[in-house]
Design a protein around this motif. Structure first.
Motif, short mmCIF file in Angstrom:
data_model
loop_
_atom_site.label_atom_id
_atom_site.label_comp_id
_atom_site.label_asym_id
_atom_site.label_seq_id
_atom_site.Cartn_x
_atom_site.Cartn_y
_atom_site.Cartn_z
N SER A 1 -11.11 8.31 2.17
CA SER A 1 -10.58 6.98 1.86
C SER A 1 -11.32 5.88 2.61
CB SER A 1 -9.08 6.92 2.18
OG SER A 1 -8.85 6.91 3.58
N MET A 2 -11.82 6.19 3.81
CA MET A 2 -12.60 5.21 4.57
C MET A 2 -13.87 4.82 3.83
SD MET A 2 -12.43 6.66 8.46
CE MET A 2 -10.99 6.45 9.51
N ALA A 3 -14.49 5.79 3.19
CA ALA A 3 -15.76 5.54 2.50
C ALA A 3 -15.58 4.91 1.13
CB ALA A 3 -16.53 6.86 2.36
N HIS A 4 -14.35 4.92 0.62
CA HIS A 4 -14.11 4.44 -0.75
C HIS A 4 -12.93 3.48 -0.79
CE1 HIS A 4 -17.01 7.31 -2.45
NE2 HIS A 4 -16.56 8.14 -1.52
N PRO A 5 -13.10 2.26 -0.26
CA PRO A 5 -11.99 1.30 -0.28
C PRO A 5 -11.62 0.83 -1.69
CG PRO A 5 -14.03 0.25 0.45
CD PRO A 5 -14.31 1.71 0.37
N GLU A 6 -12.51 1.10 -2.66
CA GLU A 6 -12.21 0.71 -4.05
C GLU A 6 -11.26 1.68 -4.73
OE1 GLU A 6 -15.40 3.79 -4.38
OE2 GLU A 6 -14.89 2.16 -3.00
N ARG B 1 5.58 10.85 2.97
CA ARG B 1 4.34 10.14 2.72
C ARG B 1 3.53 10.06 4.03
NH1 ARG B 1 2.97 6.77 -1.43
NH2 ARG B 1 4.12 8.33 -2.60
N MET B 2 2.38 10.72 4.05
CA MET B 2 1.54 10.77 5.25
C MET B 2 0.44 9.70 5.23
SD MET B 2 2.88 13.43 6.75
CE MET B 2 1.70 13.85 8.01
N LEU B 3 0.01 9.32 4.02
CA LEU B 3 -1.05 8.32 3.88
C LEU B 3 -0.79 7.50 2.64
CD1 LEU B 3 -3.92 7.19 4.69
CD2 LEU B 3 -4.87 8.90 3.13
N ASN B 4 -0.91 6.19 2.80
CA ASN B 4 -0.77 5.30 1.66
C ASN B 4 -1.81 4.20 1.81
OD1 ASN B 4 0.06 3.97 -0.61
ND2 ASN B 4 1.93 3.15 0.27
N ALA B 5 -2.94 4.38 1.18
CA ALA B 5 -4.06 3.44 1.29
C ALA B 5 -4.27 2.76 -0.06
CB ALA B 5 -5.32 4.17 1.75
N ASP B 6 -3.86 1.50 -0.15
CA ASP B 6 -4.03 0.76 -1.39
C ASP B 6 -5.47 0.29 -1.54
OD1 ASP B 6 -1.33 0.97 -2.11
OD2 ASP B 6 -0.79 -0.75 -0.87
N VAL B 7 -5.86 -0.02 -2.76
CA VAL B 7 -7.18 -0.58 -3.02
C VAL B 7 -7.32 -1.89 -2.26
CG1 VAL B 7 -8.71 -1.52 -4.78
CG2 VAL B 7 -7.33 0.50 -5.28
N THR B 8 -8.43 -2.09 -1.57
CA THR B 8 -8.65 -3.31 -0.81
C THR B 8 -9.61 -4.22 -1.55
OG1 THR B 8 -10.36 -2.16 0.48
CG2 THR B 8 -8.16 -2.27 1.43
N GLN B 9 -9.43 -5.52 -1.34
CA GLN B 9 -10.19 -6.52 -2.08
C GLN B 9 -11.31 -7.12 -1.21
OE1 GLN B 9 -9.46 -6.85 -5.28
NE2 GLN B 9 -7.76 -5.41 -5.02
N ARG C 1 -9.57 -1.60 4.83
CA ARG C 1 -9.15 -0.20 4.70
C ARG C 1 -9.08 0.46 6.08
NH1 ARG C 1 -9.39 3.64 0.73
NH2 ARG C 1 -8.23 2.04 -0.41
N LEU C 2 -10.09 0.20 6.92
CA LEU C 2 -10.09 0.77 8.27
C LEU C 2 -8.93 0.24 9.10
CD1 LEU C 2 -13.91 0.65 9.08
CD2 LEU C 2 -12.56 2.62 8.40
N GLY C 3 -8.59 -1.03 8.90
CA GLY C 3 -7.46 -1.60 9.61
C GLY C 3 -6.15 -0.93 9.24
N SER C 4 -6.00 -0.59 7.95
CA SER C 4 -4.76 0.07 7.51
C SER C 4 -4.66 1.50 8.03
CB SER C 4 -4.69 0.07 5.97
OG SER C 4 -5.70 0.94 5.42
N ILE C 5 -5.81 2.09 8.36
CA ILE C 5 -5.81 3.48 8.83
C ILE C 5 -5.87 3.57 10.35
CG2 ILE C 5 -7.19 5.61 8.86
CD1 ILE C 5 -8.07 4.90 6.00
N MET C 6 -6.77 2.79 10.96
CA MET C 6 -7.00 2.89 12.40
C MET C 6 -6.24 1.85 13.21
SD MET C 6 -11.10 3.63 12.24
CE MET C 6 -11.25 4.07 13.98
N GLY C 7 -5.63 0.88 12.54
CA GLY C 7 -4.82 -0.10 13.23
C GLY C 7 -5.51 -1.42 13.46
N LYS C 8 -4.70 -2.44 13.73
CA LYS C 8 -5.22 -3.79 13.96
C LYS C 8 -6.08 -3.86 15.21
CE LYS C 8 -1.33 -6.08 11.63
NZ LYS C 8 -0.18 -7.02 11.80
#
Length: 609
Positions: A177-182, A193-201, A211-218
Motif C-alpha cells: 500500500s505504501m508503494a501504491h497510494p492510487e 479491521r487491521m488496515l484501512n488505507a483510502d486512495v490519496t489525492q 499514504r505514509l502519514g496514514s500508516i506511519m503516523g503524523k
C-alpha cells in the motif's frame, strides 16, 4: 536409479514450497496480481490468521472464461508479452502463483472482465480443477483460499502463532500500500479491521506522503525529509527521517524497487553508510525510499519470492542513495525532530516515568537556594588538536571572549533567530536561550562536537587527506579477482590517502596510508576494503572509517561539559549551529538542543487548556 518425469501435482507442490511459505505469502501473490490487473480497490479478509480462509477481492480488469482456465496452469501469464526476462514491468511474471496456491489448498476464483456478460467461477482442490461455472460478480476478481497447506499438512507445523502470522500478513499489505497510494486497501482479520488505507489525492509525492502519514503516523510526516535525485536513467525518491527521529531496529526502513517491496543488503548498507556520522551504531534511521530503475538495469528474477534484486551497476545505486540522503540531511541544517520536544514535555509531566526513572511520581520538597550574585564571565581556555599536518582549532568558531560588562546596545535581537538569544548556562553544560515563542536548551558539548566535526570535514575536502609514507611498504596477498577489484579503484583510494600498486600474482603493495589513521593493521584494512569493493563496488568502507575517526577527534576537541561560557560565547555557538549542516544532532545521533514552545509551557502551568 531410473530417471522419471514428476507428476504435475508434485511439481506444483515443489513450486509452492518455494513460493508459499506461510499465509502471508498467499496474500502477497494475490494482492500483487490485483495491482497488476489495474485495481483501484483491494480488500483482504482473513480467518484464523489466514490458515482457515483468505479472501482477496479487487475491482481490476478481471478475466474471461478462457483466461480463467489458463490462470491455474503453470507458467501461464499475461505479464510477460515478450521472452525477455530482463524486461519485467509487473510485480508478477512467472505464472506460478495461482497453480502453486491451488496445489496445496482449496482455491475458488470468480472473475469478470468488462467484455463479459457475466462472471465465471473455477474451483481447484489440491491441484485438481473442476468445471468452470457461471457466477455473479461485478467487474474484477475474487479469490478465496481455504485450508492453506491441507494437501501438505506438514507445512502447518512450521507456522508461528496466529498473532505472528497476522503480523506478517499486515506487513505485506502495508508495504504494498505504501508503494501504491492510487489504490485503496483494507485488511480484516476475524472481523477486526487491521488496515484501512483510502486512495490519496495529489501528485505522486503528496499522495505518497499522505499514504505514509496514514500508516506511519503524523510524527513521521513532521520529521521526514523529501528526496528526489536522478542519475542517468535511475531515479530515487522518497523520505528520510531526521537523525534524531530514529529507532532501535531497522524495521521501519521500507525499500521499493520499481514499486516492488524488497529487503536488499546493498540498499540497507547504503542507508547505514548515509547516516553513519549522525547516528549511533545501535540506532537505525526511519526511511521510505523508492528506486525507479530501467528493467534492463535490475534483475528481479533471483529469488522465488522476488524479495531480492540484483543491480547491473551496484556502485551507482549505492552512491546515488548515500549522496541523496546526505544532501537532504545537510539541507535540514540544525533542524531536530519534533519528538525531542515532545519527550521533554512528557518528562515535565507529573507521574511520567521511563524505564530509567527512579520513581512513579515526584514532588518538589527541597528549599530553593539563595542567589548570591550573577556568575562572572571569564576567558575560556583554548583547545587544539594536532596530528601530523592536520591542525584543528575549535575555538576559532566561537566569538571573541565575552567581557565582564553588559552587551553593547546595538547588539541584534537574537530572540528573532531560530535558536534564540542566550540567557543562562546551567550546570556549566546546558545553554538556555529565549526565542520569540518559547525557549531552547542546548547541550554545549554535543553542539560544539558537531560544529568541529563539520569544520573538519570541510577542511579535509578543501585541503585533502594527509598521507604518511611507510618506512617499509606492506605487501598484502589477495586472490587475483579480489586484487583486480581493489586496483580498479586505485585513483579513488589515492584521494583518500591510501597509495597501492600491483605487486603481481594477486598481491598489492601499500606505500602510503591516511595520516589520520595512525598505526593501523594494514593487511586487515586492505582485505576489508577489497571485500567491500567486491560486494558493493565502492570504497565507502575507507570513507566511513575516516569519518568515524573525525567524529572521535571532534568529540575530544570540542567544548566540554563543565566549561563556563560567557553570553557572547553562547550566542556565537547558537549562531554557528544555525549555519552548520546536521547541527541538530551530535555525531552519535543524540539531539544537541530541545525546543519548547510558549503554548506548551503554558499548558504545563495550567495557563492554557
Amino acid at each position: 536409479m531410473t530417471i522419471r518425469i514428476l507428476p504435475s501435482t508434485l511439481v506444483n507442490r515443489i513450486a509452492a514450497g518455494e513460493v508459499i511459505e506461510r499465509p502471508a505469502s498467499v496474500i502477497k501473490e494475490l494482492v500483487e496480481n490485483a495491482i497488476d490487473a489495474g485495481a483501484t480497490r483491494i480488500d483482504v479478509t482473513l480467518e484464523q490468521a489466514g490458515k482457515n480462509r483468505i479472501v482477496v477481492q479487487d475491482n481490476g480488469k478481471g478475466m474471461s472464461r478462457d483466461e480463467l482456465s489458463l490462470s491455474v496452469q503453470r507458467h501461464a501469464t499475461s505479464k510477460l508479452p515478450g521472452d525477455d526476462l530482463l524486461d519485467i514491468r509487473f510485480l508478477g511474471f512467472r505464472g506460478e502463483a495461482l497453480p502453486s496456491i491451488a496445489s496445496i489448498s482449496r482455491l475458488h476464483i470468480t472473475s469478470r472482465n468488462a467484455q463479459s456478460e457475466n462472471a465465471w467461477s473455477l474451483r481447484v482442490e489440491g491441484g485438481d480443477a473442476f468445471a468452470i461455472e457461471p457466477a455473479v460478480l461485478t467487474q474484477g476478481t475474487r479469490v478465496e483460499v481455504r485450508d492453506v497447506f491441507y494437501a501438505t499438512p506438514a507445512r502447518l507445523k512450521f507456522l508461528k502463532s496466529d498473532r505472528t502470522e497476522i503480523s506478517q500478513a499486515l506487513d505485506i499489505v502495508t508495504r504494498l500500500s505504501m508503494a501504491h497510494p492510487e489504490v485503496g486497501f483494507t485488511l480484516t482479520s476475524d472481523g477486526r479491521r487491521m488496515l484501512n488505507a483510502d486512495v490519496t489525492q495529489g501528485n505522486l509525492v503528496e499522495a505518497r506522503l499522505a499514504r505514509l502519514g496514514s500508516i506511519m503516523g503524523k510524527e513521521f510526516v513532521a520529521n521526514a525529509l523529501a528526496l528526489h535525485k536522478q542519475r542517468d536513467t535511475i531515479i530515487l525518491t522518497g523520505f528520510a527521517g531526521l537523525p534524531t527521529f530514529n529507532r532501535g531496529t531497522s524495521s521501519e526502513q521500507y525499500l521499493f524497487v520499481n514499486q516492488r517491496p524488497v529487503r536488499d543488503k546493498l540498499l540497507l548498507g547504503a542507508i547505514r553508510g548515509a547516516y553513519q556520522d549522525v547516528l549511533a551504531h545501535d540506532r537505525h534511521a526511519v526511511v521510505v525510499l523508492f528506486l525507479d530503475v530501467p528493467p534492463e538495469e535490475v534483475d528481479v528474477n533471483v529469488h522465488p519470492a522476488k524479495a531480492e534484486v540484483r543491480f547491473r551497476d551496484s556502485s551507482l545505486i549505492r552512491g546515488l542513495m548515500v549522496g541523496a540522503i546526505k544532501h537532504a540531511l545537510s539541507d535540514a541544517g540544525f533542524r531536530a525532530s519534533t519528538s525531542v520536544g515532545g519527550d521533554a514535555l512528557r518528562a515535565f509531566t507529573p507521574n511520567y516515568s521511563t524505564p530509567n526513572s527512579f520513581a512513579q511520581s515526584y514532588a518538589w520538597q527541597a528549599p530553593l537556594p539563595q542567589i548570591s550574585g550573577a556568575p562572572q564571565l571569564r576567558e575560556a581556555p583554548s583547545y587544539a588538536y594536532e596530528h601530523d599536518t592536520l591542525t584543528l582549532l575549535p575555538d576559532t568558531m566561537l566569538a571573541p571572549q565575552a567581557r565582564a560588562h553588559d552587551e553593547p546596545a546595538n547588539e541584534p535581537d537574537y530572540t528573532l533567530y531560530p535558536l534564540g538569544a542566550a540567557r543562562a548556562q546551567l550546570h556549566q553544560t546546558y545553554i538556555v536561550a529565549e526565542t520569540v515563542d518559547g525557549f531552547i536548551m542546548v547541550d554545549q558539548h554535543a553542539a560544539h562536537e558537531r560544529l568541529v566535526y563539520e569544520n573538519m570535514k570541510t577542511g579535509l575536502a578543501e585541503r585533502g587527506i594527509a598521507r604518511q609514507k611507510l618506512l617499509i611498504p606492506e605487501v598484502v596477498a589477495l586472490d587475483e579477482a579480489l586484487a583486480e577489484c581493489l586496483l580498479a579503484h586505485q585513483q579513488e583510494l589515492s584521494e583518500l590517502g591510501l597509495m597501492i600498486e600491483s605487486f603481481g600474482g594477486g598481491t598489492v603493495i601499500v606505500r602510503e596510508t591516511p595520516a589520520m589513521l595512525g598505526e593501523v593493521d594494514i593487511v586487515a584494512m586492505v582485505q576489508e576494503l577489497a571485500d567491500n569493493i567486491r560486494e558493493f563496488g565502492t570504497v565507502m568502507a575507507l570513507k566511513e572509517r575516516i569519518e568515524e575517526l573525525c567524529g572521535t577527534l571532534a568529540c575530544h576537541g570540542s567544548v566540554r561539559a563543565g566549561r563556563q561560557l560567557g553570553i557572547a560565547e553562547m550566542n556565537a555557538l547558537l549562531r554557528q549551529m544555525e549555519q552548520t549542516p546536521s547541527s541538530g544532532q551530535c555525531n552519535h545521533g543524540r539531539p544537541t538542543y530541545i525546543e519548547l514552545k510558549r503554548k506548551d509551557i503554558e499548558k504545563l502551568f495550567g495557563r492554557r487548556g
